[in-house]
Design a protein around this motif. Sequence first.
Motif, PDB file in Angstrom:
ATOM      1  N   GLN A  13       0.772  -1.239   0.000  1.00 39.08           N
ATOM      2  CA  GLN A  13       0.000   0.000   0.000  1.00 39.08           C
ATOM      3  C   GLN A  13       0.809   1.299   0.000  1.00 39.08           C
ATOM      4  OE1 GLN A  13      -2.456  -0.138   3.622  1.00 39.08           O
ATOM      5  NE2 GLN A  13      -1.388   1.669   4.354  1.00 39.08           N
ATOM      6  N   GLU A  14       2.129   1.217  -0.069  1.00 37.44           N
ATOM      7  CA  GLU A  14       2.926   2.456  -0.004  1.00 37.44           C
ATOM      8  C   GLU A  14       2.484   3.466  -1.063  1.00 37.44           C
ATOM      9  OE1 GLU A  14       7.530   3.960  -0.650  1.00 37.44           O
ATOM     10  OE2 GLU A  14       7.177   1.865  -0.080  1.00 37.44           O
ATOM     11  N   LYS A  15       2.333   3.011  -2.297  1.00 39.65           N
ATOM     12  CA  LYS A  15       1.940   3.941  -3.362  1.00 39.65           C
ATOM     13  C   LYS A  15       0.480   4.376  -3.232  1.00 39.65           C
ATOM     14  CE  LYS A  15       3.654   3.840  -7.443  1.00 39.65           C
ATOM     15  NZ  LYS A  15       4.017   3.479  -8.836  1.00 39.65           N
ATOM     16  N   TRP A  16      -0.360   3.531  -2.633  1.00 41.54           N
ATOM     17  CA  TRP A  16      -1.756   3.909  -2.433  1.00 41.54           C
ATOM     18  C   TRP A  16      -1.845   5.230  -1.672  1.00 41.54           C
ATOM     19  CZ3 TRP A  16      -5.206  -0.813  -0.716  1.00 41.54           C
ATOM     20  CH2 TRP A  16      -4.956  -1.911  -1.547  1.00 41.54           C
ATOM     21  N   GLU A  17      -0.881   5.425  -0.755  1.00 46.89           N
ATOM     22  CA  GLU A  17      -0.924   6.588   0.122  1.00 46.89           C
ATOM     23  C   GLU A  17      -0.607   7.892  -0.619  1.00 46.89           C
ATOM     24  OE1 GLU A  17       1.520   5.504   3.485  1.00 46.89           O
ATOM     25  OE2 GLU A  17       0.536   3.540   3.560  1.00 46.89           O
ATOM     26  N   GLU A  18      -0.238   7.787  -1.886  1.00 44.57           N
ATOM     27  CA  GLU A  18      -0.140   8.977  -2.733  1.00 44.57           C
ATOM     28  C   GLU A  18      -1.538   9.510  -3.064  1.00 44.57           C
ATOM     29  OE1 GLU A  18       2.080   7.954  -6.214  1.00 44.57           O
ATOM     30  OE2 GLU A  18       3.772   7.132  -5.078  1.00 44.57           O
TER      31      GLU A  18
ATOM     32  N   TYR B  59     -14.519  -3.151  -9.516  1.00 38.81           N
ATOM     33  CA  TYR B  59     -13.884  -4.415  -9.139  1.00 38.81           C
ATOM     34  C   TYR B  59     -12.475  -4.440  -9.725  1.00 38.81           C
ATOM     35  CZ  TYR B  59     -18.494  -6.448  -7.913  1.00 38.81           C
ATOM     36  OH  TYR B  59     -19.711  -6.720  -7.353  1.00 38.81           O
ATOM     37  N   ILE B  60     -11.502  -4.828  -8.883  1.00 43.44           N
ATOM     38  CA  ILE B  60     -10.145  -5.128  -9.342  1.00 43.44           C
ATOM     39  C   ILE B  60      -9.905  -6.593  -9.008  1.00 43.44           C
ATOM     40  CG2 ILE B  60      -7.707  -4.524  -9.246  1.00 43.44           C
ATOM     41  CD1 ILE B  60      -8.477  -1.819  -8.067  1.00 43.44           C
ATOM     42  N   LEU B  61      -9.819  -7.429 -10.042  1.00 45.17           N
ATOM     43  CA  LEU B  61      -9.832  -8.873  -9.842  1.00 45.17           C
ATOM     44  C   LEU B  61      -8.602  -9.525 -10.454  1.00 45.17           C
ATOM     45  CD1 LEU B  61     -13.571  -9.465 -10.850  1.00 45.17           C
ATOM     46  CD2 LEU B  61     -12.656  -8.957  -8.569  1.00 45.17           C
ATOM     47  N   GLY B  62      -8.198 -10.639  -9.866  1.00 48.58           N
ATOM     48  CA  GLY B  62      -7.056 -11.391 -10.380  1.00 48.58           C
ATOM     49  C   GLY B  62      -7.474 -12.346 -11.484  1.00 48.58           C
ATOM     50  N   GLY B  63      -6.764 -12.278 -12.612  1.00 45.50           N
ATOM     51  CA  GLY B  63      -7.062 -13.164 -13.731  1.00 45.50           C
ATOM     52  C   GLY B  63      -6.733 -14.625 -13.452  1.00 45.50           C
ATOM     53  N   LYS B  64      -6.013 -14.876 -12.332  1.00 43.64           N
ATOM     54  CA  LYS B  64      -5.732 -16.258 -11.929  1.00 43.64           C
ATOM     55  C   LYS B  64      -6.335 -16.553 -10.558  1.00 43.64           C
ATOM     56  CE  LYS B  64      -1.997 -18.393 -13.021  1.00 43.64           C
ATOM     57  NZ  LYS B  64      -0.585 -18.848 -13.097  1.00 43.64           N
ATOM     58  N   ASP B  65      -7.351 -15.770 -10.201  1.00 41.38           N
ATOM     59  CA  ASP B  65      -8.035 -16.011  -8.925  1.00 41.38           C
ATOM     60  C   ASP B  65      -9.200 -16.959  -9.157  1.00 41.38           C
ATOM     61  OD1 ASP B  65      -9.220 -16.028  -6.465  1.00 41.38           O
ATOM     62  OD2 ASP B  65      -9.641 -13.891  -6.373  1.00 41.38           O
TER      63      ASP B  65
ATOM     64  N   PHE C 188      -1.995  -0.788  -8.485  1.00 46.29           N
ATOM     65  CA  PHE C 188      -1.977   0.655  -8.245  1.00 46.29           C
ATOM     66  C   PHE C 188      -2.443   1.421  -9.478  1.00 46.29           C
ATOM     67  CE2 PHE C 188       0.218   4.782  -8.415  1.00 46.29           C
ATOM     68  CZ  PHE C 188      -0.391   5.376  -7.321  1.00 46.29           C
ATOM     69  N   ASP C 189      -2.063   0.962 -10.658  1.00 44.51           N
ATOM     70  CA  ASP C 189      -2.540   1.617 -11.890  1.00 44.51           C
ATOM     71  C   ASP C 189      -4.065   1.591 -11.960  1.00 44.51           C
ATOM     72  OD1 ASP C 189       0.072   2.076 -12.645  1.00 44.51           O
ATOM     73  OD2 ASP C 189       0.173   0.370 -14.040  1.00 44.51           O
ATOM     74  N   ALA C 190      -4.656   0.450 -11.600  1.00 48.31           N
ATOM     75  CA  ALA C 190      -6.115   0.330 -11.603  1.00 48.31           C
ATOM     76  C   ALA C 190      -6.732   1.242 -10.556  1.00 48.31           C
ATOM     77  CB  ALA C 190      -6.523  -1.121 -11.348  1.00 48.31           C
ATOM     78  N   LEU C 191      -6.092   1.319  -9.401  1.00 50.11           N
ATOM     79  CA  LEU C 191      -6.571   2.177  -8.322  1.00 50.11           C
ATOM     80  C   LEU C 191      -6.507   3.646  -8.729  1.00 50.11           C
ATOM     81  CD1 LEU C 191      -7.590   1.385  -5.490  1.00 50.11           C
ATOM     82  CD2 LEU C 191      -5.305   1.900  -4.607  1.00 50.11           C
TER      83      LEU C 191
ATOM     84  N   ASP D 147      -8.923   8.725 -10.451  1.00 52.33           N
ATOM     85  CA  ASP D 147      -9.032   9.800 -11.446  1.00 52.33           C
ATOM     86  C   ASP D 147     -10.460   9.936 -11.968  1.00 52.33           C
ATOM     87  OD1 ASP D 147      -6.358  10.421 -11.200  1.00 52.33           O
ATOM     88  OD2 ASP D 147      -5.727   9.292 -12.984  1.00 52.33           O
ATOM     89  N   MET D 148     -11.126   8.800 -12.189  1.00 53.33           N
ATOM     90  CA  MET D 148     -12.516   8.834 -12.654  1.00 53.33           C
ATOM     91  C   MET D 148     -13.406   9.539 -11.638  1.00 53.33           C
ATOM     92  SD  MET D 148     -12.916   4.989 -14.233  1.00 53.33           S
ATOM     93  CE  MET D 148     -14.685   5.112 -14.464  1.00 53.33           C
ATOM     94  N   GLU D 149     -13.252   9.190 -10.366  1.00 52.23           N
ATOM     95  CA  GLU D 149     -14.079   9.781  -9.317  1.00 52.23           C
ATOM     96  C   GLU D 149     -13.706  11.230  -9.056  1.00 52.23           C
ATOM     97  OE1 GLU D 149     -16.722   8.651  -7.605  1.00 52.23           O
ATOM     98  OE2 GLU D 149     -16.764   6.873  -8.884  1.00 52.23           O
TER      99      GLU D 149
END
Length: 330
Positions: free
Chosen positions: A55-60, A262-268, A309-312, A317-319
């Motif tokens: 989460q380090e980059k999330w905090e940006e 939703y941010i989902l794993g393609g191998k989940d 993080f790119d998805a986040l 940005d959308m919101e």
Amino acid sequence: MKNKLGRSIYLTEYVMINGIEQFLFHSGTDYDHPVMLFLHGGPGSAESLLAQAFQEKWEELYTVVHWDQRGAGKTLMKNPDKLPTAELMLQDLFEVIQHLKKKYSKNKIVLLGHSWGSVLGTLFIRKYPDEVDYYIGVGQVISMVENEQVGYNKVRELIMQADDRKSLKKLDSVGEYPGSKVTFDKEFLKKVNKVRKLQGKYGLGMKMDMSIWFTVFKSPIFKWSDIIAFMKISKANGEVHKFLGDYDLRDEPSVFEVPIYYILGGKDWQTPYVIAQKYLDEIEAPNNKITILPNAGHMTMMDQPELFFDALREIYDMENSGAEMTELVQ
């Protein structure tokens, strides 16, 4: 607790929530940032101990708050006899959000729910849509029974393709799986443990290997009592497991008042992304978007941290662009 990154927001606290002291871990760089409340999985699997891994980059973008839910982690150790039900946890969540709104002078917060946390988060935005700016589901649970059916079928398919007779024998020993309802008794837990190990072998589910434990041990908030809490998860969360047994999000109306991402794993294949993908196509919400990350499993944010993080950021940005447009119109 050392603040190695020099964050302006970096603290732990126990807050009186719904009659008991509950644990929160805050980390961020700017009090003006939106507040994101991370709802961990399990039920009972506190992920505050893994925060430094993703989460380090999330905090940006956000002030990130981890909450050890009733029946989990440090909250469980503080309140070993105050055990959760789904309804109690919804009440707890409401009070946690009131605390965060007051602490950070916010009208609403952002909810991110992982695995079991995606159930709690989705239930919450149905009941209290005015409390949440938008919701992000990771490892999104739609139906417990379908999760297990689809995940079982996928690992069987890969085992057959690999002609892995040893693994096929182990899978066959599970017998009928999961049945018409998931019942978290000893027999089912033995079965699910075998299935999860095989899913882990084929990269379809979360691996509880030493790398996870090394991350836990390096956490700035780790205490040895956290290991004790982990060992008590099943017993402490028995009532929530009963609730989850026949949980199906599609039993409720498919109309939401809150934007859903939703941010989902393609191998989940532990919470198979294909189920959530289909569900999101059928709902009504002010905004919705799905991002599927390649080569990411159930611990999506740890498996592909940069892509996550790119998805986040895209969601942010959308919101945010919508908020800026509103300000310009006003």
